[in-house]
Design a protein around this motif. Sequence first.
Motif, PDB file in Angstrom:
ATOM      1  N   ASP A  10       0.874  -1.171   0.000  1.00 37.38           N
ATOM      2  CA  ASP A  10       0.000   0.000   0.000  1.00 37.38           C
ATOM      3  C   ASP A  10       0.910   1.218   0.000  1.00 37.38           C
ATOM      4  O   ASP A  10       1.444   1.601   1.053  1.00 37.38           O
ATOM      5  CB  ASP A  10      -0.907   0.002   1.228  1.00 37.38           C
ATOM      6  CG  ASP A  10      -1.845  -1.188   1.270  1.00 37.38           C
ATOM      7  OD1 ASP A  10      -2.120  -1.765   0.199  1.00 37.38           O
ATOM      8  OD2 ASP A  10      -2.301  -1.542   2.374  1.00 37.38           O
ATOM      9  N   LEU A  11       1.120   1.803  -1.156  1.00 33.80           N
ATOM     10  CA  LEU A  11       2.175   2.801  -1.338  1.00 33.80           C
ATOM     11  C   LEU A  11       1.634   4.082  -1.949  1.00 33.80           C
ATOM     12  O   LEU A  11       0.654   4.070  -2.699  1.00 33.80           O
ATOM     13  CB  LEU A  11       3.275   2.247  -2.255  1.00 33.80           C
ATOM     14  CG  LEU A  11       3.891   0.896  -1.882  1.00 33.80           C
ATOM     15  CD1 LEU A  11       4.879   0.462  -2.961  1.00 33.80           C
ATOM     16  CD2 LEU A  11       4.570   0.980  -0.514  1.00 33.80           C
ATOM     17  N   VAL A  12       2.284   5.174  -1.596  1.00 32.41           N
ATOM     18  CA  VAL A  12       2.049   6.468  -2.229  1.00 32.41           C
ATOM     19  C   VAL A  12       3.363   6.880  -2.884  1.00 32.41           C
ATOM     20  O   VAL A  12       4.380   7.031  -2.194  1.00 32.41           O
ATOM     21  CB  VAL A  12       1.605   7.530  -1.211  1.00 32.41           C
ATOM     22  CG1 VAL A  12       1.388   8.873  -1.895  1.00 32.41           C
ATOM     23  CG2 VAL A  12       0.331   7.083  -0.489  1.00 32.41           C
ATOM     24  N   ILE A  13       3.354   7.029  -4.193  1.00 34.18           N
ATOM     25  CA  ILE A  13       4.573   7.347  -4.942  1.00 34.18           C
ATOM     26  C   ILE A  13       4.387   8.697  -5.630  1.00 34.18           C
ATOM     27  O   ILE A  13       3.416   8.896  -6.371  1.00 34.18           O
ATOM     28  CB  ILE A  13       4.892   6.265  -5.992  1.00 34.18           C
ATOM     29  CG1 ILE A  13       4.982   4.885  -5.333  1.00 34.18           C
ATOM     30  CG2 ILE A  13       6.199   6.584  -6.714  1.00 34.18           C
ATOM     31  CD1 ILE A  13       5.150   3.745  -6.311  1.00 34.18           C
ATOM     32  N   THR A  14       5.304   9.617  -5.373  1.00 31.05           N
ATOM     33  CA  THR A  14       5.219  10.946  -5.962  1.00 31.05           C
ATOM     34  C   THR A  14       6.329  11.136  -6.993  1.00 31.05           C
ATOM     35  O   THR A  14       7.366  10.466  -6.946  1.00 31.05           O
ATOM     36  CB  THR A  14       5.353  12.038  -4.887  1.00 31.05           C
ATOM     37  OG1 THR A  14       6.719  12.123  -4.464  1.00 31.05           O
ATOM     38  CG2 THR A  14       4.462  11.738  -3.685  1.00 31.05           C
ATOM     39  N   ARG A  15       6.115  12.102  -7.865  1.00 29.39           N
ATOM     40  CA  ARG A  15       7.146  12.431  -8.844  1.00 29.39           C
ATOM     41  C   ARG A  15       8.333  13.125  -8.186  1.00 29.39           C
ATOM     42  O   ARG A  15       9.446  13.134  -8.726  1.00 29.39           O
ATOM     43  CB  ARG A  15       6.559  13.320  -9.934  1.00 29.39           C
ATOM     44  CG  ARG A  15       7.456  13.495 -11.133  1.00 29.39           C
ATOM     45  CD  ARG A  15       6.840  14.486 -12.119  1.00 29.39           C
ATOM     46  NE  ARG A  15       5.618  13.973 -12.712  1.00 29.39           N
ATOM     47  CZ  ARG A  15       5.581  13.212 -13.799  1.00 29.39           C
ATOM     48  NH1 ARG A  15       6.696  12.836 -14.390  1.00 29.39           N
ATOM     49  NH2 ARG A  15       4.431  12.799 -14.293  1.00 29.39           N
ATOM     50  N   ASP A  61      -0.380  14.364  -9.163  1.00 29.26           N
ATOM     51  CA  ASP A  61      -0.195  13.240 -10.087  1.00 29.26           C
ATOM     52  C   ASP A  61       0.432  12.026  -9.412  1.00 29.26           C
ATOM     53  O   ASP A  61       0.962  11.134 -10.070  1.00 29.26           O
ATOM     54  CB  ASP A  61       0.669  13.665 -11.275  1.00 29.26           C
ATOM     55  CG  ASP A  61       2.063  14.139 -10.857  1.00 29.26           C
ATOM     56  OD1 ASP A  61       2.301  14.324  -9.634  1.00 29.26           O
ATOM     57  OD2 ASP A  61       2.912  14.335 -11.753  1.00 29.26           O
ATOM     58  N   ARG A  62       0.351  11.972  -8.090  1.00 31.19           N
ATOM     59  CA  ARG A  62       0.928  10.829  -7.366  1.00 31.19           C
ATOM     60  C   ARG A  62       0.286   9.518  -7.806  1.00 31.19           C
ATOM     61  O   ARG A  62      -0.869   9.489  -8.284  1.00 31.19           O
ATOM     62  CB  ARG A  62       0.733  11.017  -5.855  1.00 31.19           C
ATOM     63  CG  ARG A  62      -0.682  10.771  -5.366  1.00 31.19           C
ATOM     64  CD  ARG A  62      -0.944  11.274  -3.971  1.00 31.19           C
ATOM     65  NE  ARG A  62      -0.976  12.726  -3.894  1.00 31.19           N
ATOM     66  CZ  ARG A  62      -1.485  13.410  -2.866  1.00 31.19           C
ATOM     67  NH1 ARG A  62      -1.972  12.765  -1.817  1.00 31.19           N
ATOM     68  NH2 ARG A  62      -1.489  14.725  -2.879  1.00 31.19           N
ATOM     69  N   ILE A  63       1.018   8.431  -7.635  1.00 34.82           N
ATOM     70  CA  ILE A  63       0.478   7.086  -7.827  1.00 34.82           C
ATOM     71  C   ILE A  63       0.138   6.516  -6.452  1.00 34.82           C
ATOM     72  O   ILE A  63       0.928   6.625  -5.514  1.00 34.82           O
ATOM     73  CB  ILE A  63       1.504   6.161  -8.503  1.00 34.82           C
ATOM     74  CG1 ILE A  63       1.865   6.673  -9.904  1.00 34.82           C
ATOM     75  CG2 ILE A  63       0.978   4.739  -8.607  1.00 34.82           C
ATOM     76  CD1 ILE A  63       3.008   5.902 -10.540  1.00 34.82           C
ATOM     77  N   VAL A  64      -1.038   5.930  -6.324  1.00 35.15           N
ATOM     78  CA  VAL A  64      -1.412   5.220  -5.104  1.00 35.15           C
ATOM     79  C   VAL A  64      -1.595   3.748  -5.440  1.00 35.15           C
ATOM     80  O   VAL A  64      -2.379   3.401  -6.340  1.00 35.15           O
ATOM     81  CB  VAL A  64      -2.697   5.796  -4.481  1.00 35.15           C
ATOM     82  CG1 VAL A  64      -3.135   4.958  -3.282  1.00 35.15           C
ATOM     83  CG2 VAL A  64      -2.482   7.254  -4.060  1.00 35.15           C
ATOM     84  N   LEU A  65      -0.857   2.898  -4.736  1.00 33.12           N
ATOM     85  CA  LEU A  65      -0.984   1.451  -4.894  1.00 33.12           C
ATOM     86  C   LEU A  65      -1.701   0.880  -3.681  1.00 33.12           C
ATOM     87  O   LEU A  65      -1.379   1.228  -2.538  1.00 33.12           O
ATOM     88  CB  LEU A  65       0.386   0.782  -5.007  1.00 33.12           C
ATOM     89  CG  LEU A  65       1.060   0.711  -6.389  1.00 33.12           C
ATOM     90  CD1 LEU A  65       1.419   2.095  -6.879  1.00 33.12           C
ATOM     91  CD2 LEU A  65       2.288  -0.167  -6.327  1.00 33.12           C
TER      92      LEU A  65
END
Length: 421
Positions: free
Chosen positions: A377-382, A396-400
């Motif tokens: 369960d991740l939050v990935i930002t540019r 525009d973050r990615i949420v897994l």
Amino acid sequence: MDFKTLPQAPRLRLDNLTVPACLIGQGAGLTRIGLTIADGRIVDGPGDVTVDMRGAMVFPGFTDMHTHLDKGHIWPRAANPDGSFMGALTTVSADREAHWTAEDVRRRMDFALRCAYGHGTTAIRTHLDSIAPQDSISWPIFREMRAEWAGRIALQASCLVGVDRADMDGDFVKTADIVAASGGVLGMVTYPVPDIRERLRGFFRLASERGLEVDFHADETGDPDVATLRLIAETVLETGFDAPVTVGHCCSLAVQDAAECERTLDLVAKAGLNIVSLPMCNLYLQARQTGRTPRWRGLTVVHEMKARGINVSFASDNTRDPFYAYGDLDMLEVMREATRIGHLDHADPDWVNAFLANPARACGFAAPSLTPGAPADLVITRARDWSELFSRPQSDRIVLRAGRVIDRTLPDYAELDDLFT
């Protein structure tokens, strides 16, 4: 790589990620890591497919430990007339009595949870206004929402009743029973009343008899003479209450005499209290006077607390209601604004835990982690460093969730329009 998508693979390797070193037990600063994802979890070893993330900063899912899902998004029909704390109290009270049916509360709660989910939050504690008969309306809705959202957002709830309404042999006992039957947390707002010590003892007795944790709103004021946090700590020490105790706001500490503040902090540390600061809401409400520029930020003394080993967290608090006209349950926004308001930058390198591990520990949620075995369960930002992270909203973050990219489309405010006509 298209930043908003990731390939599907039985074992997906995300290489060249940036992470705060404290989150993986490597001390200060930022470091680069790789994460392999399989079967919804972080695992050891290589992947079938490897993606170069080009330094993108990653976090585990956030914990938002102090919210008000039952109040959220009433601003269109219940705007604060002057931005003051009293304006918020009276406006919410009138709106609650006129509009807070089960359907109204449910729809606004669900809207708020969809926002939090899209932003990357995995656990939330909400306070529920619980003056009878509202307790018999909102708590059943909360139980339904907790079941519906299981596996997406872990939910807890705490009742919210003013200390002068918390009678220990009347309606509040019934409320405490509803809380206990709902697996909730016993909560109360403290402010100076003549018999506050007796009321605090009764409150802890009710909690102890029902095996409940407790959560207070305290000293949400700029009046230095308001010091109920100290009374809470003294009562915990006096009674030997041994379940987790959380106290939110504690604003008046920042304007008290330094020696008085330090005495209180020593008691808070000795009693083992958890403290949660709500920087955006208190910046909005505190020191607001017509025609006068505010002279302080409404923030409690978080640096001094942390230095004493007190478990300090930050959270969203209210969203689009009379206590705070803005907000979206976005913990990245909370972290960005708390850093600016509280000067968390150029300070201890592990403040990021105040949005992750600290609130999870205070509430008993599963600890957020980037280690093998943890949910992916991740939050990935540019963003590749702190300056980049805090300079933009990272929309525009990615949420897994469980290793899969979720649709982050936020609900349209127009969904709620019929509630305001």
